[in-house]
Design an enzyme around this catalytic site. Structure first.
Site, PDB file in Angstrom:
ATOM      1  N   SER A  39       0.907  -1.140   0.041  1.00  0.00           N
ATOM      2  CA  SER A  39       0.109  -0.024   0.185  1.00  0.00           C
ATOM      3  C   SER A  39       0.967   1.452  -0.068  1.00  0.00           C
ATOM      4  O   SER A  39       0.326   2.374   0.048  1.00  0.00           O
ATOM      5  CB  SER A  39      -1.072   0.124   1.163  1.00  0.00           C
ATOM      6  OG  SER A  39      -1.997   1.048   1.052  1.00  0.00           O
ATOM      7  N   SER A  40       2.229   1.153  -0.111  1.00  0.00           N
ATOM      8  CA  SER A  40       3.047   2.285  -0.340  1.00  0.00           C
ATOM      9  C   SER A  40       3.228   2.766  -1.451  1.00  0.00           C
ATOM     10  O   SER A  40       3.904   2.041  -2.227  1.00  0.00           O
ATOM     11  CB  SER A  40       4.443   1.748   0.758  1.00  0.00           C
ATOM     12  OG  SER A  40       5.491   2.623   0.262  1.00  0.00           O
ATOM     13  N   PRO A  41       3.070   4.135  -1.755  1.00  0.00           N
ATOM     14  CA  PRO A  41       3.253   4.732  -3.126  1.00  0.00           C
ATOM     15  C   PRO A  41       4.766   4.776  -3.461  1.00  0.00           C
ATOM     16  O   PRO A  41       5.317   4.375  -4.656  1.00  0.00           O
ATOM     17  CB  PRO A  41       2.715   6.059  -2.932  1.00  0.00           C
ATOM     18  CG  PRO A  41       1.660   5.889  -1.912  1.00  0.00           C
ATOM     19  CD  PRO A  41       2.243   4.908  -0.859  1.00  0.00           C
ATOM     20  N   SER A  75       7.045   2.791  -2.257  1.00  0.00           N
ATOM     21  CA  SER A  75       7.767   1.387  -2.305  1.00  0.00           C
ATOM     22  C   SER A  75       7.273   0.934  -3.800  1.00  0.00           C
ATOM     23  O   SER A  75       8.144   0.352  -4.459  1.00  0.00           O
ATOM     24  CB  SER A  75       6.939   0.425  -1.510  1.00  0.00           C
ATOM     25  OG  SER A  75       7.268   0.543  -0.112  1.00  0.00           O
TER      26      SER A  75
END
Lengths: 205, 205
Positions: B16-18, B20
């Site tokens: 859910s980490s942009p 990442s």
């Protein structure tokens, strides 16, 4: 290049911010490469943190270890000397009031010279800017009238000027430092240098 | 170059980490340029945030506006497509358990292919990875046995494997994502790419 025809780059910083020290060393050259001038704005990060309900990275134990390592590594990456201050963070209102006093009575160059001098003193020589005696000595060494500067940092006029700067920063969406605004576009962090360079070179992307 | 003789680059991420997602697109080429392999480690950022007493940048209203803008700009800076997911952030335990199941039953390449597929689905096509039906459809489209994958994400074995990964991450000092470790040196953030490149090229600085 005519630097008058383009809007300045707003540069918000706190004298106790390591990443602001680093950015202060490269921002003028970056701006000059793109025909811009830098408009410095000394603020108190604590005030913007409070408005945004944020805290310093070093106030979280696990993040602190990384942050201390990253401060020094980020400085070395830019080829800059760095010595972690023994007292950190420090209150920087006196140094910031001196900034605004110089800015408004002697102009942007005098204020920029003080900014460089104060950042280098704190982050490479462990000179504690929150200590009045150390601050006076640094001012004298930097070619600033220390007595007049001390009168300025105690004067409600310059206290108010700094307060205004903090309020203006909060209104502009600033929540950390260094914080830059280029033609309305916000960039937060020393690590946004390349994104800023591209924005200045080719416009919005 | 012999990639076996050098330690891998550890890459911790949450689906859910942009930042990442962005880093996942450049880390393999970066590693390959320096004769390294990437060791991916899917984790739950919420667990490391809790351990470090941190929160997501989008949970602070003032920081949120900037973060949403910066996610997209940082993707475009790397030449990547980006579409802000309509549901964000999302719980990613199922996608992460599928990662570990693939990693340990089919190997690193299968797990890396799933990582790429899941990140691109969430950040460019608004496919909600936390929705079981959407996840099954994406798995099938990605060439993964969706039924077996669903059995895996419900299986205590893979729940435990993810839990172990979170605990290992916390023990390694991970407090955000993407988080990289190169020969013991931690790098946090998509924006540490150049510092990592220099570290890999010339060693510690």
């Amino acid at each position: 290049m005519n630097t008058e025809s383009r809007t300045p780059i707003d540069f918000y910083f706190d004298f106790s911010s390591p990443y602001s020290y680093i950015a202060n060393e490269w921002i003028d050259a970056l701006a000059a490469r793109h025909g811009r001038v830098v408009r410095r704005r000394a603020i108190l990060l604590g005030v913007t943190f409070q408005a945004a309900e944020l805290k310093s990275p070093v106030s979280y134990p696990i993040k602190r270890d990384y942050a201390l390592r990253d401060f020094a590594r980020s400085a070395r990456f830019e080829g800059l000397p760095y010595l972690m201050p023994s007292t950190f963070p420090i209150p920087t209102q006196n140094a910031a009031r001196v900034f605004w006093w110089l800015q408004e009575t002697q102009g942007a160059e005098a204020a920029a010279a003080w900014t460089r001098s104060a950042f280098r003193a704190f982050f490479t020589r462990d000179i504690v800017l929150s200590d009045p005696a150390a601050l006076r000595a640094l001012l004298a060494e930097s070619g600033v009238d220390a007595e007049a500067a001390e009168a300025a940092w105690s004067d409600p006029v310059w206290k108010d000027r700094l307060k205004q700067a903090n309020e203006q920063a909060i209104a502009a969406g600033v929540f950390g430092a260094p914080f830059f605004v280029i033609d309305g576009e916000p960039f937060w962090g020393n690590d946004r240098k390349l994104q800023m360079e591209r924005w200045l070179g080719q416009g919005p992307y």
